[in-house]
Design an enzyme around this catalytic site. Structure first.
Site, PDB file in Angstrom:
ATOM      1  N   GLU A 693      -6.678  47.937  -1.528  1.00 26.52           N
ATOM      2  CA  GLU A 693      -5.559  48.874  -1.680  1.00 26.52           C
ATOM      3  C   GLU A 693      -5.676  50.099  -0.784  1.00 26.52           C
ATOM      4  O   GLU A 693      -5.497  51.238  -1.215  1.00 26.52           O
ATOM      5  CB  GLU A 693      -5.400  49.266  -3.153  1.00 26.52           C
ATOM      6  CG  GLU A 693      -5.081  48.073  -4.035  1.00 26.52           C
ATOM      7  CD  GLU A 693      -5.032  48.395  -5.524  1.00 26.52           C
ATOM      8  OE1 GLU A 693      -5.220  49.570  -5.896  1.00 26.52           O
ATOM      9  OE2 GLU A 693      -4.819  47.460  -6.319  1.00 26.52           O
ATOM     10  N   GLU A 794      -3.288  37.884  -6.415  1.00 24.67           N
ATOM     11  CA  GLU A 794      -3.337  38.325  -7.817  1.00 24.67           C
ATOM     12  C   GLU A 794      -1.982  38.093  -8.494  1.00 24.67           C
ATOM     13  O   GLU A 794      -1.497  38.933  -9.249  1.00 24.67           O
ATOM     14  CB  GLU A 794      -3.709  39.810  -7.903  1.00 24.67           C
ATOM     15  CG  GLU A 794      -5.011  40.173  -7.213  1.00 24.67           C
ATOM     16  CD  GLU A 794      -5.324  41.666  -7.285  1.00 24.67           C
ATOM     17  OE1 GLU A 794      -4.721  42.370  -8.118  1.00 24.67           O
ATOM     18  OE2 GLU A 794      -6.166  42.121  -6.491  1.00 24.67           O
TER      19      GLU A 794
END
Length: 916
Positions: A693, A794
């Site tokens: 991220e 994910e």
């Protein structure tokens, strides 16, 4: 913070009960602050305004009767249904009969009389929201009126809201009091028993403290038994007593009970607690129900079960659910959360085996009108009719905007009439949220997925790129319909999607975002329901082109002569495309989980067990045991693994000891993390997410400089050259976050590569809501120019209705499988209670496969290739199939021969030789 081990027999204290109010009867009013003596506390105006006045100093216009006390005035009502509401979920129960009584009046421009109504708003997770009329009264301006009614709940909703409504818009609603009492004590016994299960169902001993504090103890603090405190203002909601966890010095201090031996593994349990807080000048705090579990080998686990925001004004109900995968040696349930010095008050705790919820039916949507724009006057032929300015900005119409549909809408709608070329110009904007708006409440249908599309631009003079957002106000809650960063040089496409799953009272769409003073332009705004089945038909054709390849089976060695004309049956037993799932260490103690996982996935990623905060929570104390055990399980089932993640760039995920290091020590710790992890697991992970991220955080870059990110990739590759090194981030594919748009992600990857980082793959997390195929595909097309493999790393989707959840999952799986740039898909779990998002599971807690799980299995079955036919005169049989493992049966005149072969992924036709 490390939590202490459970110590039985912590301090407890019993305060002699005050007999006042100890025999609370069934006639207790379940409406709190029923006479507005505490203002509007616990009451909420429903999309209108409200205040409380004293009847001694003022009284309603036209009402001649004066009386003491206070009353509520509900003003600025623009709809009949607007009024005053209170959540009563925790105080009503299934099967009991309740009597409703309210003293109401009206004020304003009214001739004659009008109706005031009492209504229940019933919210069910599985089926949405319904409304139950429970009382009415005809009221005039001359006097107070009495509203009466009764109700009973045959089933218990997830949320029950009582509200008073009814008069015409512009008429003020006056409420002097409201009461709801249980009227059938023979059935419900009394309010003190509330909605509790029978005693033999509850595994908690002495759940309402009728036997003092027996079976209870303080967790690092004292517990004290009360029947009231605060000069008698705080009394039990249920029963006669409650306990206070007092002298708390840590947030984990609280009330506990050991439940070892009374809970069974692989069974789901519902938990309900009634709590509030007291003291230390804290008026509101998070309160949690937590399980502490110890295994026979002394491994400890903390399981969060439920949490809610509690106050010092009223009791609140915490509800949650848990399941134990393994066989623990000790289990303790406890209440924790508020800051030190604040008492936790516990009135009741119920833990019982969860009833299986019947599956939600598929939503019935009449006349969905796919592709039809619900925006009024979108082409602006009628000027700004249907539109209004949000705030004191100015709307006008300009010309010169694009005539073509934005690409994402065009991909969904196909051939379409051109746009008008007119746009809304918004000037005199003094706040970011100011822009054009339109009410669309009556045009939306529940459970339909809507696509959002528009051209947007900002006026000259803006400094830098401006964020523009198509937003929805759904009962005053913000819903994101799409975002884009734009400038004044050209028109930009904005696209997104949304879905409403609970009946709203009011929905407004508006366009907002640029800085105050910046003019905003919007053209061709469209909001339309999406026909997903039409897209699926296209994707099936694409999948055949993208994923299948031509295969020729060449036969030889027949017993007698040519095999020409011999019958052949080809069955694919395994598709080689990577379909993976997230796995946590606790999951592998559940053999049912392992069975589903090993049969239906060929890749895995660990939920937490490889993250730095897990492997080294305290400096120098390492825990690789959990990761090792998951890795061993995957290896035993021939399941490949992704390493997630070496670092995580978001500061909130970084453990405290790392945050406290100086620059030199942090640099050393980073190097040690790389060398320790990559050396230990060299050759064992096929992928690594190197620094998670990076578009949403900058912890390491802020402290160690811009080069640190590229250096992490370089060092990881030097230590273990075999795995593909990925970037990994979220909201790439859904159009709702300008920080992580496909364009920003491309710039990010190119910047890393320019610094020499060996970025080998693009990770899209895929935590997505109400996905629309053309929006997702647009992002994949853009990212495809990098020429790197794309993985959804994910993936999860969420809906309270499992059929809609299944549709969402099918959208994502079909889009990914039909796109040539996508090389793998990993789900972020599949088992209820072990997902990061609610209502996203494929398998219910006790192992039942729900509609979303059935859809996943159906797609996996669809993506297996089968073929029948005869061997031709050249001794060959040809078919198109997916890469993977196959079984072929050849039926000769004398015998049946069975062979296994593998189709490897490739671009050229494949010839497989089979010796008969």
């Amino acid at each position: 913070m490390e939590k202490p081990k459970y110590n039985a027999g912590d301090n407890v204290e019993i305060v002699a009960p005050n007999t006042k109010d100890s025999n609370r009867s069934c006639t207790t009013n379940i409406i709190l602050n029923h006479d507005f003596s505490e203002g509007l506390h616990l009451w909420h105006p429903n999309c209108c305004d409200g205040h409380v006045v004293s009847a001694e100093s003022a009284y309603p216009d036209g009402i001649s009767e004066k009386s003491g006390g206070s009353y509520a005035v509900v003003t600025n009502r623009k709809e009949c249904w607007q009024g005053l509401e209170q959540d009563i979920t925790a105080r009503v129960c299934q099967g009991s009969t309740y009597t409703v009584s309210a003293c109401v009046g009206v004020s304003g421009p009214l001739q004659g009389s009008t109706e005031v109504l009492a209504t229940l708003k019933l919210e069910y997770q599985a089926t949405g929201t319904s409304y139950l009329r429970i009382g009415r009264a005809s009221v005039s301006k001359e006097r107070w009126g009495k509203l009466e009614g009764t109700f009973s709940l045959p089933t218990m909703p997830d949320r029950v809201v009582f509200y008073l409504e009814g008069p015409s818009p512009g008429i003020d609603l006056l409420i002097k009091s409201a009461l709801i009492t249980c009227s059938n004590p023979s059935e419900s016994e009394s309010v003190s028993h509330g909605c509790f299960p029978a005693e033999d169902e509850n595994i908690i001993l002495n759940p309402r403290f009728e036997d003092g504090v027996n079976n209870w103890s303080g967790r690092g603090c004292k517990i004290v038994l009360h029947d009231s405190i605060g000069d008698g203002k705080i009394v039990p909601l249920y029963g006669k007593y409650f306990v206070a966890a007092t002298e708390r010095t840590q947030n984990w201090n609280g009330v506990q009970q050991e439940i070892s031996g009374r809970v069974q593994r692989k069974l789901a349990y519902d938990v309900t607690a009634v709590v509030r807080i007291f003291g230390n000048n804290v008026t509101s705090s998070d309160v949690r129900v937590t399980l502490w579990v110890q295994t026979p080998n002394l491994r400890e686990q903390y399981i969060g079960v439920a949490n809610a925001q509690a106050t010092d004004k009223d009791w609140v109900q915490l509800q949650g659910k848990f399941l134990l995968n393994g066989s623990p040696s000790k289990v303790v349930i406890y209440i924790e959360g508020p800051p030190s010095g604040t008492d936790i008050l516990l009135n009741s705790l119920i833990v019982k085996h969860a009833e299986k919820t019947p599956p939600s039916p598929p939503p019935v949507i009449e006349n969905p009108a796919f592709g039809v724009n619900i925006i009024e006057n979108s082409n602006l032929n009628g000027g700004t009719n249907g539109w209004f300015p949000l705030g004191n900005c100015t709307l006008s119409v300009g010309t010169g905007s694009p005539h073509v549909l934005p690409p994402m809408a065009r991909d969904t709608l196909g051939p379409h009439e051109p746009l008008s070329g007119r746009y809304i110009l918004v000037t005199n904007r003094t706040q970011n949220w100011m822009g054009p708006a339109q009410m669309i409440t009556d045009k939306l249908k529940l459970f339909l997925t809507y696509q959002v599309s528009a051209w947007v631009r900002v006026g000259p003079g803006a400094t830098g790129l401006q964020n523009v957002n198509v937003a929805l106000g759904v009962d005053n809650q913000w819903v994101n319909g799409g975002q884009a960063e734009v400038n004044g040089e050209r028109w930009h496409e904005i696209g997104g999607s949304f879905r409403i799953e609970k009946q709203p009272s009011k929905v407004m769409v508006y366009v907002q975002g640029p800085a105050p003073g910046v003019d905003l332009m919007i053209a061709g705004l469209q909001i339309f329901p999406v026909d997903r089945q039409a897209r699926f038909r296209y994707l099936r054709l694409q999948t055949d082109k993208i994923r299948k390849q031509d295969v020729t089976l060449k036969f030889s060695g027949a017993d007698s002569g040519s095999p020409f004309g011999t019958l052949v049956k080809v069955r694919q037993t395994n598709n080689a495309f990577p379909f993976g799932s997230c796995v946590n260490r606790t999951n592998i103690d559940n053999e049912d989980f392992v069975d589903f996982f090993s049969k239906n996935f060929n890749w895995a990623v660990f939920g937490n067990e490889l993250k730095w905060y897990w492997t080294e929570a305290q400096q120098g104390k390492f825990n690789y045991q959990d990761a090792d055990e998951i890795l061993d399980l995957c290896k035993s089932h021939n399941i490949e693994t992704r390493g997630h993640c070496i670092f995580w760039e978001v500061e909130g995920t970084v453990q405290s000891w790392i945050r406290n290091l100086n620059k030199t020590d942090l640099s050393t710790a980073v190097q040690n993390r790389l060398s320790g992890l990559l050396t230990r697991y060299k050759g064992k992970f096929r992928h690594y997410d190197v620094n998670n991220e990076m578009l949403h955080g900058s912890f390491y870059q802020d402290r160690l400089g811009k080069d640190i990110r590229a250096n992490m990739f370089k060092t990881a590759h030097q230590l273990d050259p075999s795995p593909i090194l990925f970037v990994n981030d979220y909201h790439i594919e859904d159009g709702c976050d300008t920080r992580s748009s496909p364009e920003k992600y491309i710039e990010h990857v190119l910047d890393l590569q320019e610094q020499g980082a060996p970025v080998g793959g693009i990770g899209i997390q895929g935590h997505i809501d109400s996905p629309v195929g053309s929006v997702v595909c647009s992002a994949l097309d853009k990212l495809g120019i990098l020429g790197l493999p794309i993985w959804f790393t994910e993936l999860d989707v969420s809906s309270i209705n499992e059929h809609v959840r299944a549709d969402d999952l099918e959208v994502m799986l079909r889009e990914c499988f039909a796109h040539p740039a996508v090389d793998g898909i990993t789900l972020w779990g599949f088992w209820e209670l072990f997902m990061s998002r609610d209502n996203s599971h494929l398998v219910n807690a006790e192992g039942d496969i729900n509609e979303a799980g059935a859809r996943y299995l159906a797609l996996k079955k669809e993506w297996l290739s089968h073929a029948n036919g005869d061997i031709n005169d050249q001794g060959e049989f040809q078919f198109r199939g997916f890469p993977g493992t196959y079984n072929v049966q050849i039926f000769t005149a004398s015998k049946k021969v069975s062979k296994t072969f593998v189709v490897e992924k490739g671009d050229l036709p494949l010839v497989v030789s089979i010796d008969l």
